[in-house]
Write a protein that holds these residues in place. Structure first.
Motif, PDB file in Angstrom:
ATOM      1  N   ALA A   1       0.827  -1.207   0.000  1.00 13.00           N
ATOM      2  CA  ALA A   1       0.000   0.000   0.000  1.00 13.00           C
ATOM      3  C   ALA A   1       0.862   1.259   0.000  1.00 13.00           C
ATOM      4  O   ALA A   1       0.518   2.255  -0.646  1.00 13.00           O
ATOM      5  N   ASP A   2       1.993   1.222   0.712  1.00 11.74           N
ATOM      6  CA  ASP A   2       2.898   2.373   0.735  1.00 11.74           C
ATOM      7  C   ASP A   2       3.494   2.608  -0.655  1.00 11.74           C
ATOM      8  O   ASP A   2       3.602   3.754  -1.111  1.00 11.74           O
ATOM      9  N   TYR A   3       3.882   1.528  -1.310  1.00 19.13           N
ATOM     10  CA  TYR A   3       4.476   1.634  -2.637  1.00 19.13           C
ATOM     11  C   TYR A   3       3.487   2.237  -3.624  1.00 19.13           C
ATOM     12  O   TYR A   3       3.818   3.176  -4.358  1.00 19.13           O
TER      13      TYR A   3
ATOM     14  N   LEU B   1      -0.795   4.267 -14.278  1.00 18.05           N
ATOM     15  CA  LEU B   1      -0.021   3.390 -13.400  1.00 18.05           C
ATOM     16  C   LEU B   1      -0.537   1.960 -13.438  1.00 18.05           C
ATOM     17  O   LEU B   1       0.248   1.006 -13.393  1.00 18.05           O
ATOM     18  N   LEU B   2      -1.852   1.789 -13.513  1.00 21.16           N
ATOM     19  CA  LEU B   2      -2.404   0.440 -13.566  1.00 21.16           C
ATOM     20  C   LEU B   2      -1.946  -0.286 -14.827  1.00 21.16           C
ATOM     21  O   LEU B   2      -1.529  -1.449 -14.763  1.00 21.16           O
ATOM     22  N   ILE B   3      -2.005   0.384 -15.963  1.00 20.13           N
ATOM     23  CA  ILE B   3      -1.579  -0.251 -17.211  1.00 20.13           C
ATOM     24  C   ILE B   3      -0.082  -0.544 -17.182  1.00 20.13           C
ATOM     25  O   ILE B   3       0.365  -1.626 -17.585  1.00 20.13           O
ATOM     26  N   ALA B   4       0.708   0.402 -16.663  1.00 23.21           N
ATOM     27  CA  ALA B   4       2.159   0.214 -16.631  1.00 23.21           C
ATOM     28  C   ALA B   4       2.577  -0.908 -15.685  1.00 23.21           C
ATOM     29  O   ALA B   4       3.634  -1.518 -15.872  1.00 23.21           O
ATOM     30  N   SER B   5       1.754  -1.200 -14.670  1.00 27.17           N
ATOM     31  CA  SER B   5       2.116  -2.246 -13.714  1.00 27.17           C
ATOM     32  C   SER B   5       1.958  -3.649 -14.291  1.00 27.17           C
ATOM     33  O   SER B   5       2.378  -4.620 -13.665  1.00 27.17           O
TER      34      SER B   5
ATOM     35  N   CYS C   1     -15.346   6.363  -8.958  1.00 20.88           N
ATOM     36  CA  CYS C   1     -15.291   4.900  -8.946  1.00 20.88           C
ATOM     37  C   CYS C   1     -14.139   4.377  -9.798  1.00 20.88           C
ATOM     38  O   CYS C   1     -13.484   3.387  -9.435  1.00 20.88           O
ATOM     39  N   LEU C   2     -13.878   5.025 -10.925  1.00 23.43           N
ATOM     40  CA  LEU C   2     -12.788   4.588 -11.805  1.00 23.43           C
ATOM     41  C   LEU C   2     -11.441   4.791 -11.134  1.00 23.43           C
ATOM     42  O   LEU C   2     -10.564   3.914 -11.199  1.00 23.43           O
ATOM     43  N   ILE C   3     -11.247   5.921 -10.480  1.00 25.28           N
ATOM     44  CA  ILE C   3      -9.996   6.163  -9.756  1.00 25.28           C
ATOM     45  C   ILE C   3      -9.824   5.145  -8.641  1.00 25.28           C
ATOM     46  O   ILE C   3      -8.747   4.536  -8.483  1.00 25.28           O
ATOM     47  N   ALA C   4     -10.880   4.916  -7.867  1.00 23.60           N
ATOM     48  CA  ALA C   4     -10.811   3.955  -6.766  1.00 23.60           C
ATOM     49  C   ALA C   4     -10.544   2.542  -7.282  1.00 23.60           C
ATOM     50  O   ALA C   4      -9.740   1.795  -6.701  1.00 23.60           O
ATOM     51  N   ALA C   5     -11.199   2.165  -8.382  1.00 24.57           N
ATOM     52  CA  ALA C   5     -11.014   0.817  -8.928  1.00 24.57           C
ATOM     53  C   ALA C   5      -9.580   0.604  -9.405  1.00 24.57           C
ATOM     54  O   ALA C   5      -8.980  -0.453  -9.158  1.00 24.57           O
ATOM     55  N   CYS C   6      -9.019   1.600 -10.071  1.00 26.58           N
ATOM     56  CA  CYS C   6      -7.630   1.487 -10.544  1.00 26.58           C
ATOM     57  C   CYS C   6      -6.661   1.332  -9.369  1.00 26.58           C
ATOM     58  O   CYS C   6      -5.736   0.513  -9.409  1.00 26.58           O
ATOM     59  N   LEU C   7      -6.880   2.104  -8.308  1.00 29.10           N
ATOM     60  CA  LEU C   7      -5.993   2.024  -7.145  1.00 29.10           C
ATOM     61  C   LEU C   7      -6.149   0.688  -6.426  1.00 29.10           C
ATOM     62  O   LEU C   7      -5.155   0.107  -5.962  1.00 29.10           O
TER      63      LEU C   7
ATOM     64  N   LEU D   1      -4.357  -1.871  -8.469  1.00 30.78           N
ATOM     65  CA  LEU D   1      -2.915  -1.700  -8.254  1.00 30.78           C
ATOM     66  C   LEU D   1      -2.482  -2.311  -6.931  1.00 30.78           C
ATOM     67  O   LEU D   1      -1.449  -3.001  -6.841  1.00 30.78           O
ATOM     68  N   LEU D   2      -3.261  -2.054  -5.890  1.00 29.85           N
ATOM     69  CA  LEU D   2      -2.938  -2.589  -4.578  1.00 29.85           C
ATOM     70  C   LEU D   2      -2.969  -4.115  -4.587  1.00 29.85           C
ATOM     71  O   LEU D   2      -2.072  -4.765  -4.029  1.00 29.85           O
ATOM     72  N   ALA D   3      -3.982  -4.692  -5.207  1.00 29.89           N
ATOM     73  CA  ALA D   3      -4.058  -6.149  -5.299  1.00 29.89           C
ATOM     74  C   ALA D   3      -2.872  -6.708  -6.084  1.00 29.89           C
ATOM     75  O   ALA D   3      -2.313  -7.760  -5.723  1.00 29.89           O
ATOM     76  N   ARG D   4      -2.486  -6.004  -7.133  1.00 24.89           N
ATOM     77  CA  ARG D   4      -1.344  -6.438  -7.957  1.00 24.89           C
ATOM     78  C   ARG D   4      -0.065  -6.481  -7.135  1.00 24.89           C
ATOM     79  O   ARG D   4       0.693  -7.465  -7.175  1.00 24.89           O
ATOM     80  N   TYR D   5       0.204  -5.468  -6.340  1.00 19.59           N
ATOM     81  CA  TYR D   5       1.472  -5.405  -5.617  1.00 19.59           C
ATOM     82  C   TYR D   5       1.427  -6.153  -4.297  1.00 19.59           C
ATOM     83  O   TYR D   5       2.470  -6.528  -3.776  1.00 19.59           O
TER      84      TYR D   5
END
Length: 288
Positions: free
Chosen positions: A121-123, A187-191, A269-275, A278-282
Protein backbone atom coordinates in the motif's frame (compact mmCIF):
# COMPACT_ATOMS: atom_id res chain seq x y z
CA UNK A 1 53.48 -26.82 1.38
CA UNK A 2 50.31 -26.11 3.38
CA UNK A 3 47.91 -23.36 2.44
CA UNK A 4 46.83 -21.00 5.23
CA UNK A 5 43.58 -19.01 5.15
CA UNK A 6 43.81 -15.23 5.50
CA UNK A 7 41.10 -13.02 7.01
CA UNK A 8 40.95 -9.54 5.53
CA UNK A 9 39.39 -6.69 7.46
CA UNK A 10 37.74 -4.55 4.77
CA UNK A 11 36.15 -2.16 7.18
CA UNK A 12 32.49 -3.27 7.30
CA UNK A 13 30.76 -1.98 10.41
CA UNK A 14 27.32 -2.53 11.84
CA UNK A 15 24.84 0.27 11.30
CA UNK A 16 24.36 2.15 14.55
CA UNK A 17 22.27 5.11 13.35
CA UNK A 18 18.51 5.68 13.63
CA UNK A 19 16.28 3.09 11.98
CA UNK A 20 13.57 4.81 10.00
CA UNK A 21 10.17 3.23 9.49
CA UNK A 22 7.40 3.12 6.91
CA UNK A 23 6.84 6.88 6.79
CA UNK A 24 10.44 7.53 5.80
CA UNK A 25 10.28 4.82 3.16
CA UNK A 26 7.05 6.22 1.73
CA UNK A 27 8.50 9.74 1.67
CA UNK A 28 11.68 8.54 -0.04
CA UNK A 29 9.67 6.71 -2.72
CA UNK A 30 7.48 9.78 -3.28
CA UNK A 31 10.41 12.19 -3.59
CA UNK A 32 12.32 9.82 -5.85
CA UNK A 33 9.26 9.33 -8.06
CA UNK A 34 8.60 13.06 -8.31
CA UNK A 35 12.22 13.78 -9.20
CA UNK A 36 12.22 11.00 -11.78
CA UNK A 37 9.09 12.48 -13.35
CA UNK A 38 11.14 15.42 -14.57
CA UNK A 39 14.39 13.50 -15.09
CA UNK A 40 16.12 14.98 -12.04
CA UNK A 41 19.02 12.83 -10.90
CA UNK A 42 18.98 10.95 -14.19
CA UNK A 43 20.77 11.29 -17.52
CA UNK A 44 20.33 14.26 -19.85
CA UNK A 45 18.37 12.02 -22.24
CA UNK A 46 15.77 11.35 -19.54
CA UNK A 47 15.23 15.09 -19.08
CA UNK A 48 14.45 15.88 -22.73
CA UNK A 49 10.82 14.78 -23.01
CA UNK A 50 9.39 15.97 -19.66
CA UNK A 51 11.04 19.37 -19.92
CA UNK A 52 10.04 19.68 -23.57
CA UNK A 53 6.40 19.13 -22.60
CA UNK A 54 6.74 21.49 -19.64
CA UNK A 55 8.38 24.11 -21.86
CA UNK A 56 5.59 23.95 -24.45
CA UNK A 57 2.91 24.30 -21.80
CA UNK A 58 4.70 27.19 -20.10
CA UNK A 59 5.21 28.92 -23.44
CA UNK A 60 1.50 28.64 -24.25
CA UNK A 61 0.65 30.10 -20.83
CA UNK A 62 3.05 33.01 -21.32
CA UNK A 63 1.57 33.75 -24.77
CA UNK A 64 -1.98 33.65 -23.39
CA UNK A 65 -1.01 36.00 -20.56
CA UNK A 66 0.73 38.39 -22.97
CA UNK A 67 -2.20 38.44 -25.41
CA UNK A 68 -4.66 39.07 -22.61
CA UNK A 69 -2.56 41.96 -21.30
CA UNK A 70 -2.58 43.54 -24.75
CA UNK A 71 -6.19 43.09 -25.86
CA UNK A 72 -7.84 42.78 -22.45
CA UNK A 73 -9.78 39.64 -23.38
CA UNK A 74 -9.47 36.05 -22.19
CA UNK A 75 -8.49 33.69 -25.02
CA UNK A 76 -8.68 30.53 -22.90
CA UNK A 77 -10.02 30.12 -19.38
CA UNK A 78 -8.12 28.00 -16.87
CA UNK A 79 -10.44 25.05 -17.48
CA UNK A 80 -10.19 25.42 -21.26
CA UNK A 81 -6.41 25.47 -20.98
CA UNK A 82 -6.49 21.95 -19.49
CA UNK A 83 -8.76 20.73 -22.28
CA UNK A 84 -6.47 22.17 -24.95
CA UNK A 85 -3.36 20.58 -23.40
CA UNK A 86 -5.00 17.17 -22.93
CA UNK A 87 -3.01 15.31 -25.59
CA UNK A 88 0.29 16.53 -24.20
CA UNK A 89 -0.79 15.22 -20.81
CA UNK A 90 -1.65 11.85 -22.32
CA UNK A 91 1.82 11.47 -23.84
CA UNK A 92 3.44 12.73 -20.65
CA UNK A 93 1.57 10.06 -18.65
CA UNK A 94 2.42 7.42 -21.26
CA UNK A 95 6.13 8.11 -20.80
CA UNK A 96 6.12 8.72 -17.07
CA UNK A 97 4.00 5.80 -15.80
CA UNK A 98 6.30 3.09 -17.27
CA UNK A 99 9.31 4.83 -15.76
CA UNK A 100 7.73 4.72 -12.33
CA UNK A 101 6.33 1.17 -12.49
CA UNK A 102 7.74 -0.90 -15.36
CA UNK A 103 11.38 -0.18 -14.54
CA UNK A 104 11.02 -1.65 -11.05
CA UNK A 105 9.43 -4.78 -12.52
CA UNK A 106 12.13 -5.19 -15.18
CA UNK A 107 15.06 -4.52 -12.85
CA UNK A 108 13.72 -6.83 -10.13
CA UNK A 109 13.92 -4.26 -7.32
CA UNK A 110 10.41 -4.90 -5.93
CA UNK A 111 11.57 -7.69 -3.55
CA UNK A 112 14.14 -5.24 -2.15
CA UNK A 113 11.45 -2.62 -1.51
CA UNK A 114 9.16 -5.09 0.21
CA UNK A 115 11.94 -6.60 2.34
CA UNK A 116 11.94 -3.30 4.24
CA UNK A 117 9.08 -1.94 6.39
CA UNK A 118 7.54 -0.57 3.17
CA UNK A 119 4.29 -2.35 2.33
CA UNK A 120 2.47 -2.76 -0.95
CA UNK A 121 0.00 0.00 0.00
CA UNK A 122 2.90 2.37 0.73
CA UNK A 123 4.48 1.63 -2.64
CA UNK A 124 1.24 2.22 -4.54
CA UNK A 125 0.41 5.39 -2.59
CA UNK A 126 3.89 6.86 -3.09
CA UNK A 127 3.94 6.18 -6.83
CA UNK A 128 0.40 7.48 -7.31
CA UNK A 129 1.07 10.62 -5.27
CA UNK A 130 4.33 11.31 -7.14
CA UNK A 131 2.74 10.98 -10.56
CA UNK A 132 -0.40 12.92 -9.67
CA UNK A 133 1.76 15.73 -8.27
CA UNK A 134 3.86 15.82 -11.44
CA UNK A 135 0.80 16.00 -13.71
CA UNK A 136 -0.84 18.63 -11.51
CA UNK A 137 2.32 20.77 -11.54
CA UNK A 138 2.47 20.44 -15.31
CA UNK A 139 -0.99 22.02 -15.51
CA UNK A 140 -1.09 24.15 -12.37
CA UNK A 141 2.14 26.11 -12.85
CA UNK A 142 1.13 27.44 -16.31
CA UNK A 143 -2.27 28.33 -14.87
CA UNK A 144 -0.48 30.29 -12.16
CA UNK A 145 1.45 32.18 -14.84
CA UNK A 146 -1.83 32.99 -16.57
CA UNK A 147 -3.23 34.22 -13.25
CA UNK A 148 -0.21 36.43 -12.55
CA UNK A 149 -0.44 37.94 -16.02
CA UNK A 150 -4.11 38.73 -15.48
CA UNK A 151 -3.58 40.00 -11.92
CA UNK A 152 -0.88 42.49 -12.87
CA UNK A 153 -2.86 43.88 -15.80
CA UNK A 154 -6.31 44.09 -14.24
CA UNK A 155 -7.93 47.52 -14.16
CA UNK A 156 -10.21 46.75 -11.22
CA UNK A 157 -7.58 46.75 -8.50
CA UNK A 158 -7.85 44.32 -5.60
CA UNK A 159 -11.38 43.24 -6.54
CA UNK A 160 -10.20 42.27 -10.00
CA UNK A 161 -7.34 40.21 -8.57
CA UNK A 162 -9.73 38.48 -6.17
CA UNK A 163 -12.20 37.69 -8.95
CA UNK A 164 -9.37 36.28 -11.04
CA UNK A 165 -8.27 34.11 -8.11
CA UNK A 166 -11.81 32.78 -7.80
CA UNK A 167 -11.53 31.73 -11.45
CA UNK A 168 -8.13 30.12 -10.83
CA UNK A 169 -9.24 27.87 -7.96
CA UNK A 170 -11.74 25.83 -10.05
CA UNK A 171 -9.06 25.59 -12.73
CA UNK A 172 -6.63 24.09 -10.23
CA UNK A 173 -9.35 21.71 -9.07
CA UNK A 174 -9.97 20.68 -12.68
CA UNK A 175 -6.23 20.08 -13.10
CA UNK A 176 -6.24 17.90 -9.99
CA UNK A 177 -9.05 15.84 -11.47
CA UNK A 178 -6.99 15.30 -14.63
CA UNK A 179 -3.98 14.32 -12.52
CA UNK A 180 -5.85 11.83 -10.34
CA UNK A 181 -7.71 10.05 -13.16
CA UNK A 182 -4.89 9.92 -15.69
CA UNK A 183 -2.33 8.85 -13.07
CA UNK A 184 -4.47 6.01 -11.77
CA UNK A 185 -5.17 4.66 -15.28
CA UNK A 186 -1.57 5.07 -16.44
CA UNK A 187 -0.02 3.39 -13.40
CA UNK A 188 -2.40 0.44 -13.57
CA UNK A 189 -1.58 -0.25 -17.21
CA UNK A 190 2.16 0.21 -16.63
CA UNK A 191 2.12 -2.25 -13.71
CA UNK A 192 1.12 -5.07 -16.06
CA UNK A 193 4.44 -5.29 -17.90
CA UNK A 194 8.13 -4.67 -17.37
CA UNK A 195 8.60 -3.43 -20.94
CA UNK A 196 8.27 0.35 -21.03
CA UNK A 197 7.45 0.48 -24.74
CA UNK A 198 4.52 -1.93 -24.33
CA UNK A 199 3.26 -0.02 -21.29
CA UNK A 200 3.46 3.34 -23.09
CA UNK A 201 1.67 1.93 -26.13
CA UNK A 202 -1.06 0.45 -23.95
CA UNK A 203 -1.70 3.75 -22.19
CA UNK A 204 -1.96 5.71 -25.43
CA UNK A 205 -4.17 2.99 -26.93
CA UNK A 206 -6.70 3.30 -24.10
CA UNK A 207 -7.25 6.96 -24.91
CA UNK A 208 -7.08 6.57 -28.70
CA UNK A 209 -9.58 3.71 -28.78
CA UNK A 210 -12.13 5.17 -26.38
CA UNK A 211 -12.28 8.62 -27.99
CA UNK A 212 -13.74 7.40 -31.34
CA UNK A 213 -16.24 5.28 -29.37
CA UNK A 214 -17.47 8.50 -27.79
CA UNK A 215 -17.87 10.02 -31.26
CA UNK A 216 -19.99 7.09 -32.42
CA UNK A 217 -22.26 7.17 -29.38
CA UNK A 218 -22.58 10.94 -29.57
CA UNK A 219 -23.92 10.65 -33.13
CA UNK A 220 -26.78 8.34 -32.15
CA UNK A 221 -30.14 10.14 -32.56
CA UNK A 222 -31.02 9.82 -28.90
CA UNK A 223 -30.82 12.58 -26.31
CA UNK A 224 -30.03 10.15 -23.50
CA UNK A 225 -27.34 8.33 -25.50
CA UNK A 226 -25.71 11.63 -26.44
CA UNK A 227 -25.71 12.82 -22.83
CA UNK A 228 -24.15 9.55 -21.59
CA UNK A 229 -21.66 9.12 -24.47
CA UNK A 230 -18.89 10.88 -22.55
CA UNK A 231 -18.80 8.11 -19.96
CA UNK A 232 -16.83 5.81 -22.29
CA UNK A 233 -13.65 7.90 -22.56
CA UNK A 234 -11.44 9.28 -19.76
CA UNK A 235 -11.04 12.59 -21.59
CA UNK A 236 -14.74 13.20 -22.09
CA UNK A 237 -15.46 11.83 -18.62
CA UNK A 238 -13.41 14.61 -17.06
CA UNK A 239 -14.93 17.16 -19.42
CA UNK A 240 -18.36 16.00 -18.30
CA UNK A 241 -17.50 16.57 -14.66
CA UNK A 242 -16.14 19.99 -15.56
CA UNK A 243 -19.30 20.85 -17.48
CA UNK A 244 -21.36 19.81 -14.45
CA UNK A 245 -19.34 21.69 -11.82
CA UNK A 246 -18.43 24.76 -13.89
CA UNK A 247 -21.00 25.09 -16.70
CA UNK A 248 -19.90 26.99 -19.78
CA UNK A 249 -16.16 26.86 -19.02
CA UNK A 250 -15.10 23.59 -20.64
CA UNK A 251 -13.62 23.70 -24.13
CA UNK A 252 -15.37 20.47 -25.15
CA UNK A 253 -18.84 21.75 -24.19
CA UNK A 254 -20.41 18.35 -23.67
CA UNK A 255 -24.17 18.13 -23.54
CA UNK A 256 -24.46 16.03 -20.38
CA UNK A 257 -28.04 16.94 -19.61
CA UNK A 258 -29.10 15.97 -16.12
CA UNK A 259 -26.45 13.26 -15.81
CA UNK A 260 -23.65 15.38 -14.34
CA UNK A 261 -23.68 13.50 -11.04
CA UNK A 262 -23.26 10.22 -12.92
CA UNK A 263 -20.08 11.57 -14.54
CA UNK A 264 -18.72 12.51 -11.11
CA UNK A 265 -19.62 9.14 -9.59
CA UNK A 266 -18.01 7.20 -12.43
CA UNK A 267 -14.85 9.30 -12.18
CA UNK A 268 -14.53 8.60 -8.46
CA UNK A 269 -15.29 4.90 -8.95
CA UNK A 270 -12.79 4.59 -11.80
CA UNK A 271 -10.00 6.16 -9.76
CA UNK A 272 -10.81 3.95 -6.77
CA UNK A 273 -11.01 0.82 -8.93
CA UNK A 274 -7.63 1.49 -10.54
CA UNK A 275 -5.99 2.02 -7.14
CA UNK A 276 -7.58 -1.11 -5.68
CA UNK A 277 -6.40 -3.18 -8.64
CA UNK A 278 -2.92 -1.70 -8.25
CA UNK A 279 -2.94 -2.59 -4.58
CA UNK A 280 -4.06 -6.15 -5.30
CA UNK A 281 -1.34 -6.44 -7.96
CA UNK A 282 1.47 -5.40 -5.62
CA UNK A 283 0.17 -7.28 -2.60
CA UNK A 284 0.51 -10.38 -4.73
CA UNK A 285 4.08 -9.41 -5.63
CA UNK A 286 4.95 -8.64 -2.01
CA UNK A 287 3.71 -12.04 -0.88
CA UNK A 288 5.97 -13.94 -3.29
Amino acid sequence: MSEAGVIHDIGYQRYSGPRLGRRAGLTALYVHGLRSSFGLGRSAKAKIFPWLVAGIMLLVAVILAAVRSQIGETILTYVQYDDQMSWLIIFFVAILAPQLMSRDIRSGTLPLYFSRPVRAADYVLAKFAAMATAVWLLLGVPQLIMFLGAAFTTKNGASGVWNEFLDLVPGWGYSLLWALLFSSIGLLIASMTGKQAFAAGGIVAVFLVTTPVFGVLASIPSTTANALAGLVSPMTLIAGVGAWLTPGTSEMELNIGRFGAIYAIETACLIAACLLLLLARYRKVASL
